[in-house]
Design an enzyme around this catalytic site. Structure first.
Site, PDB file in Angstrom:
ATOM      1  CB  SER A 164      -4.602  -3.607  -5.486  1.00 53.95           C
ATOM      2  OG  SER A 164      -4.535  -4.975  -5.169  1.00 53.95           O
ATOM      3  CE1 TYR A 173      -8.307  -2.222  -1.027  1.00 61.61           C
ATOM      4  CE2 TYR A 173      -7.725  -4.181  -2.293  1.00 61.61           C
ATOM      5  CZ  TYR A 173      -7.364  -3.005  -1.689  1.00 61.61           C
ATOM      6  OH  TYR A 173      -6.058  -2.580  -1.761  1.00 61.61           O
ATOM      7  CE  LYS A 204      -6.646   0.276  -3.372  1.00 58.72           C
ATOM      8  NZ  LYS A 204      -6.295   1.597  -2.857  1.00 58.72           N
TER       9      LYS A 204
END
Ligand code: NAD
Ligand code: WQD
Length: 343
Positions: A129, A153, A157
């Site tokens: 991302s 989050y 990643k």
């Protein structure tokens, strides 16, 4: 003798992006096995993928953290590659439950990697991302921009990217493509698959869809005092079908790429929140009432990709514009609203 299609394991393949990738991979001639625990998707997606593609897929219901399940799955047949979408993706929830996110996203990816290594499967395309980029960069972001995710989050990643990169560099014959998506939106043009969030959506386009449908009263625009043309946040929205095609391009290119390669997947152009509102009104023929609300913590003013590397090395470009993104999101919204809630 008929040739056998290469088999791809798609983790998270009944989810939003994964389901669109299955459609594109089937069209490109791959045989598809989906691994999904259905924690954020529905079994019925399988039938809809098959209806769009006119081909069957195999769904293996299970968890990437289940070692025995993975062992059995990799024993079933020889996968040519894994396209790894499975993960939890709600930024706010990751702040509240960092252990859950680490366990599912990082430990889960580690277990998948170990199962691949054991089974001799050495090619992976991973869903990363643009959220891994730090806040100090000036857009457009190239793949070399500094990383510095600001929530669990995003940290997950980056941790998985690093784990995969280390593994690929230490083991012979590995090939990994790390795809950094900007803001995926829209739906398949058939309106049969799309983003189906539980409860009230956090992201802009699904929220706007529900306002246009009259199911939510108004949009809160998070800040109109950013340094942008109209003061609202600017993002690089990319149609999910273009994004899905980017996975096929990456998969097809793996063997001619270095062992580890990062690609931005975006259009390279940004639109403001109010641009999206106006375009959605045009596409749907409905009003999208909004009010200006305070900024959302953690939001940057402007984010968009330098997508030149993917164009050069993968021959991939996101061709669909904002009007198509809104049209297809609206088409999906209408189809979904006509189905029973438990679909
Ligand atoms: P999604 O929630 O629709 O799909 C993820 C799928 O993974 C779901 O079907 C879910 O049931 C499954 N899953 C989750 N944990 C699992 C586990 N432990 N074992 C097996 N299956 C599991 O999300 P999406 O929007 O399709 O995102 C796909 C991937 O792309 C995710 O890794 C996400 O972080 C990444 N990504 C998404 C966006 C975005 O804006 N949607 C942006 C950048 C990156
Ligand atoms: C877009 C713009 C908001 C909702 C997120 C994740 C990122 C990635 C993609 C996974 C911003 C504004 C939004 C609303 C608003 N996902 N907005 N009112 O934050 O750019 O990225 O999704 O990897 O990690 O953080 O996307 O759709 O939430 O917001 O004004 O109700 O819309 O402030 O400017 P974001 P978004």
């Amino acid at each position: 003798m008929p040739s056998i299609s290469p088999a791809i394991l798609v983790t998270g393949g009944t989810g939003y992006i994964g389901s669109h990738a299955c459609v594109e991979l089937l069209a490109a001639g791959y045989a598809i096995h989906v691994l999904d625990n259905l924690c954020n998707s529905r079994r019925s997606v399988q039938g809809r993928i098959e209806r769009i593609a006119g081909k069957a897929i195999t769904l293996h219901e299970g968890d990437i953290r289940d070692r025995a399940f993975l062992k059995d799955l990799f024993a079933v047949r020889r996968f040519d590659a894994v396209v790894h979408f499975a993960g939890l993706k709600a930024v706010g929830e990751s702040v509240e439950k960092p252990e859950l996110y680490f366990d599912n996203n990082v430990r889960g990816s580690g277990m998948l990697l170990a199962a691949m290594q054991e089974a001799g499967v050495r090619r992976m395309v991973f869903s990363s991302s643009a959220t891994v980029y730090g806040e100090t960069n000036t857009p457009p972001f190239t793949e070399d921009a500094a990383t510095g995710p600001v929530n669990p989050y995003g940290q997950n990643k980056l941790a998985v990217e690093q784990m995969l990169a280390d593994h690929a560099r230490r083991h012979e014959d590995w090939r990994v493509a790390l795809l950094r998506y900007f803001n995926p939106v829209g739906a398949h043009e058939s309106g049969l698959i799309g983003e189906d969030p539980n409860g009230i959506p956090n992201n802009l386009m699904p929220y706007v869809s529900l306002v246009a449908a009259g199911r939510l009263k108004e949009l809160s625009v998070f800040g109109n005092d950013f340094e942008t043309a109209d003061g609202t946040g600017v993002r690089d929205y990319v149609h999910v079908a273009d994004l899905a095609a980017g996975h096929v391009a990456a998969l097809n290119a793996l063997d001619r790429l270095p062992p580890v390669r990062i690609f931005n997947l975006g259009t390279g152009r940004g639109y403001s929140v109010l641009d999206v509102v106006k375009e959605f009104e045009r596409a749907s023929g409905r009003a999208v009432p909004y009010r200006i609300a305070p900024r959302r913590p953690g939001d940057v003013a402007v984010s968009y990709a330098d997508a030149a590397r993917a164009a050069r090395e993968l021959d991939w470009r996101a061709g669909r514009g904002l009007a198509t993104m809104c049209r297809d999101a609206w088409r999906w919204q209408q189809w979904r609203a006509a189905q029973p809630a438990e679909l």
